[in-house]
Design an enzyme around this catalytic site. Structure first.
Site, PDB file in Angstrom:
ATOM      1  N   LYS A 297     -15.650  -1.616   2.128  1.00  0.00           N
ATOM      2  CA  LYS A 297     -14.902  -2.087   0.965  1.00  0.00           C
ATOM      3  C   LYS A 297     -15.916  -2.690   0.004  1.00  0.00           C
ATOM      4  CE  LYS A 297     -10.694  -3.301   3.539  1.00  0.00           C
ATOM      5  NZ  LYS A 297      -9.915  -4.428   4.110  1.00  0.00           N
TER       6      LYS A 297
ATOM      7  N   GLU B 233       0.809  -1.219   0.000  1.00  0.00           N
ATOM      8  CA  GLU B 233       0.000   0.000   0.000  1.00  0.00           C
ATOM      9  C   GLU B 233       0.843   1.270   0.000  1.00  0.00           C
ATOM     10  OE1 GLU B 233      -2.918  -0.379   3.086  1.00  0.00           O
ATOM     11  OE2 GLU B 233      -3.797  -2.158   2.173  1.00  0.00           O
TER      12      GLU B 233
END
Length: 422
Positions: free
Chosen positions: A335, A203
């Site tokens: 999500k 990330e």
């Protein structure tokens, strides 16, 4: 605004793994496109991500999911009005017919669902955030910037998955991004000065081989101060330890420290850290099915720390409702690929807001150049977003889209800062 055809293809995500891209073509000539993300640490209650298996792409191919789009899901919505998102998603789920989207694949269904909304926005000539959220879509989210990666997101000795900074004292999103980015660059210097490598994880955050989990907090605080900011006032700390990954035989195994903790000890562990550090948010501080532990943690520190359910709630309204009913957590991570459709994601957000739970729109560790979640964060006035560090173009794509939205909104743009926290 009727759907004329739906096509799909296999593309690559930020980890070099295949994922699904769908295109929805309207009879007017407008096209919407979407690429679905993929997670590394996934909850067992998530929608099924359909993979091919076999030797091709080490079993991670998505050719079957692509075929499902073109041969089953697409034909089911051809002729329907693209602006009727609820009806579109209902038709897609009817083709699948399983609770976890296990027949068609959540990745196939979601790609079509998101692409449909983009196509409708394109035909109407309005930005995606405005199409999804209406005229009141104006709140720019506080970024949770993942500066130190561990756990399943990095090959290092850190047990916990994400150590993040939140620029809660910034006046605007633009300035918040600057605060976080300057801290990112400051952290690189701090790590180098301590002799650590500055490689980055999935990330975009650094993945140093630290001596302990707590050292991650210490280097973060040093980086914040060296960037010229005050910890707790300008920039606070948020954590995603993702401890479901550490939960074994009823205990939490902190392998790097040679410690095994009971649920009660894990609760005390987080309370101690929250007392000693400017931590304002903890995500998945206990395992996804440790409901009693979650209840104890919420009772102990839920009045002063945002407690976010990711694996716990998996963007699922039913699991969120259970949390609401039992006093578990006080915020939900959203999500879209956990639940597998835009409609269900919006339902989860609406349920959370109705019961005063915080909402954080989130990326996955396997991302792409698709910036859909940036628009979704503003559309829903969620107030917070998790989309990685200040590096890797798959993460920056979301930040840049938020900058564009803030610029377009002008004086109407709202940045809540600390007020965004539950």
């Amino acid at each position: 605004m009727n759907i004329e055809k739906v096509i799909a293809r296999e593309v690559l995500d930020s980890r070099g793994n295949p994922t699904v891209e769908a295109e929805v073509h309207l009879d007017s000539g407008f096209v919407g496109r979407a690429i679905v993300p993929s997670g590394a640490s996934t909850g067992t209650h998530e929608a099924l991500e359909l993979r091919d298996g076999g030797s091709r792409y080490m079993g991670k191919g998505v050719q079957q999911a692509v075929r499902n789009v073109e041969e089953a899901l697409g034909p089911a919505i051809v002729g329907l009005d693209a602006s009727e998102q609820i009806a579109i998603d209902a038709a897609l789920m009817a083709v699948d017919g399983t609770p976890n989207k296990g027949k068609m694949g959540g990745n196939a269904i979601l790609a079509v669902s998101l692409a449909t909304s983009r196509a409708a926005a394109e035909e109407l000539g309005v930005p995606l955030y405005r199409y999804l959220g209406g005229s009141n879509a104006k709140t720019l989210p506080v970024p949770m910037m993942n500066l130190i990666n561990g756990g399943a997101h990095a090959d290092n000795s850190v047990d916990f998955q994400e150590f993040m900074v939140m620029p809660i004292g910034a006046p605007t999103f633009r300035e918040a991004l600057r605060y976080g980015t300057e801290t990112f660059h400051s952290l690189k210097k701090v790590l180098s000065s301590r002799g650590y490598n500055t490689n980055v994880g999935d990330e975009g955050g650094f993945a140093p081989d630290l001596k302990s989990n707590e050292e991650a907090l210490q280097v973060l605080l040093e980086a914040i101060e060296k960037a010229g900011y005050e910890p707790g006032k300008d920039i606070a700390i948020a954590l995603d330890p993702a401890v479901t990954e550490l939960y074994k035989d009823g205990h939490y195994d902190l392998e790097s420290e040679g410690r095994t903790l009971s649920t009660a000890e894990m609760v005390d562990f987080w309370a101690d850290w929250a007392d000693r550090y400017p931590i304002v948010s903890i995500e998945d501080g206990l395992a996804e099915d440790d409901w009693d532990g979650w209840q104890a943690l919420t009772t102990k520190i839920g009045d002063r720390v945002q407690l976010v359910g990711d694996d716990l709630f998996v963007t699922n309204p039913e699991r969120l409702q259970r949390g609401i009913d039992t006093g578990v957590g006080n915020a939900i991570l959203v999500k879209v690929n956990q639940i597998g459709s835009l409609t269900e994601s919006m339902d989860a957000i609406e349920l959370a807001k109705r019961h005063h739970y915080g909402t954080i729109i989130s990326h996955r560790s396997g991302e792409s150049e698709d910036s859909f979640i940036a628009d979704l964060a503003v559309a829903t006035n969620a107030g917070q977003i998790k989309t990685g560090s200040a590096s890797r173009s798959d993460r920056i794509a979301k930040y840049n889209q938020l900058l564009r939205i803030e610029h377009a909104l002008g004086d109407r743009a709202v940045y809540l800062g600390r007020k965004a926290l539950r």
